[in-house]
Design a protein around this motif. Structure first.
Motif, PDB file in Angstrom:
ATOM      1  N   CYS A   1     -10.355  19.621  48.513  1.00 50.33           N
ATOM      2  CA  CYS A   1     -10.146  19.857  49.947  1.00 50.33           C
ATOM      3  C   CYS A   1      -9.109  18.893  50.528  1.00 50.33           C
ATOM      4  CB  CYS A   1     -11.462  19.689  50.690  1.00 50.33           C
ATOM      5  SG  CYS A   1     -11.374  20.171  52.428  1.00 50.33           S
TER       6      CYS A   1
ATOM      7  N   SER B   1     -15.123  19.395  47.536  1.00 45.17           N
ATOM      8  CA  SER B   1     -15.097  20.832  47.803  1.00 45.17           C
ATOM      9  C   SER B   1     -14.873  21.064  49.284  1.00 45.17           C
ATOM     10  CB  SER B   1     -16.438  21.450  47.384  1.00 45.17           C
ATOM     11  OG  SER B   1     -16.587  22.746  47.899  1.00 45.17           O
ATOM     12  N   CYS B   2     -14.212  22.157  49.614  1.00 48.05           N
ATOM     13  CA  CYS B   2     -14.035  22.522  51.023  1.00 48.05           C
ATOM     14  C   CYS B   2     -15.352  22.950  51.666  1.00 48.05           C
ATOM     15  CB  CYS B   2     -13.016  23.655  51.155  1.00 48.05           C
ATOM     16  SG  CYS B   2     -11.337  23.164  50.721  1.00 48.05           S
ATOM     17  N   PHE B   3     -16.384  23.126  50.845  1.00 47.69           N
ATOM     18  CA  PHE B   3     -17.674  23.594  51.347  1.00 47.69           C
ATOM     19  C   PHE B   3     -18.726  22.497  51.372  1.00 47.69           C
ATOM     20  CE2 PHE B   3     -15.403  27.199  49.568  1.00 47.69           C
ATOM     21  CZ  PHE B   3     -15.405  28.055  50.657  1.00 47.69           C
TER      22      PHE B   3
ATOM     23  N   ASP C   1     -22.909  22.828  56.203  1.00 50.07           N
ATOM     24  CA  ASP C   1     -23.970  23.798  55.932  1.00 50.07           C
ATOM     25  C   ASP C   1     -24.463  24.363  57.250  1.00 50.07           C
ATOM     26  OD1 ASP C   1     -26.667  24.890  55.569  1.00 50.07           O
ATOM     27  OD2 ASP C   1     -26.521  24.075  53.545  1.00 50.07           O
TER      28      ASP C   1
END
Length: 121
Positions: free
Chosen positions: A101, A107-109, A113
């Protein structure tokens, strides 16, 4: 490996592009299954990715190609590329070096959440 000058016509014929000529490319760590990011590819970006062993995207915001890691050092080494059953998304399995990211997260995730209710079978 020398990259061909154009995307294989048999592959190009299977792609279902959006109005800008792009296909979504989901990037996943090859050995863990971790979803790292989503990028966009046109035929040229896919050709480069398939032929060069490094992931290339089309930047919608900058209007140019960018190869992941050229400025950050966070390289994505291609392990495989698959086209989904509809032809409108790619799954690019990579060996990610460093963060995927632009924020510096793996991670971009990782960061947001949304708190979805968990379903059960």
């Amino acid at each position: 490996m020398t990259s061909p000058a154009v995307l294989d016509p048999a592959i190009a014929a299977r792609l279902k592009r959006d109005a800008q000529g792009l296909v979504a490319a989901i990037v996943q760590q090859h050995d863990t299954g971790e979803v790292l990011m989503l990028g966009w590819m046109d035929d040229e970006a896919l050709r480069r990715t398939l032929g060069e062993g490094r992931v290339t995207f089309w930047s919608r915001s900058r209007g140019e190609y960018w190869r992941k890691g050229d400025t950050s050092g966070h390289v994505q080494w291609v392990r495989s590329v698959a086209l989904d059953c509809d032809g409108d998304a790619l799954l690019v399995r990579v060996d990610q070096v460093g963060a995927a990211c632009h924020t510096g997260d793996r991670s971009c995730f990782d960061a947001d959440d949304l708190g979805a209710a968990a379903g059960s079978p």
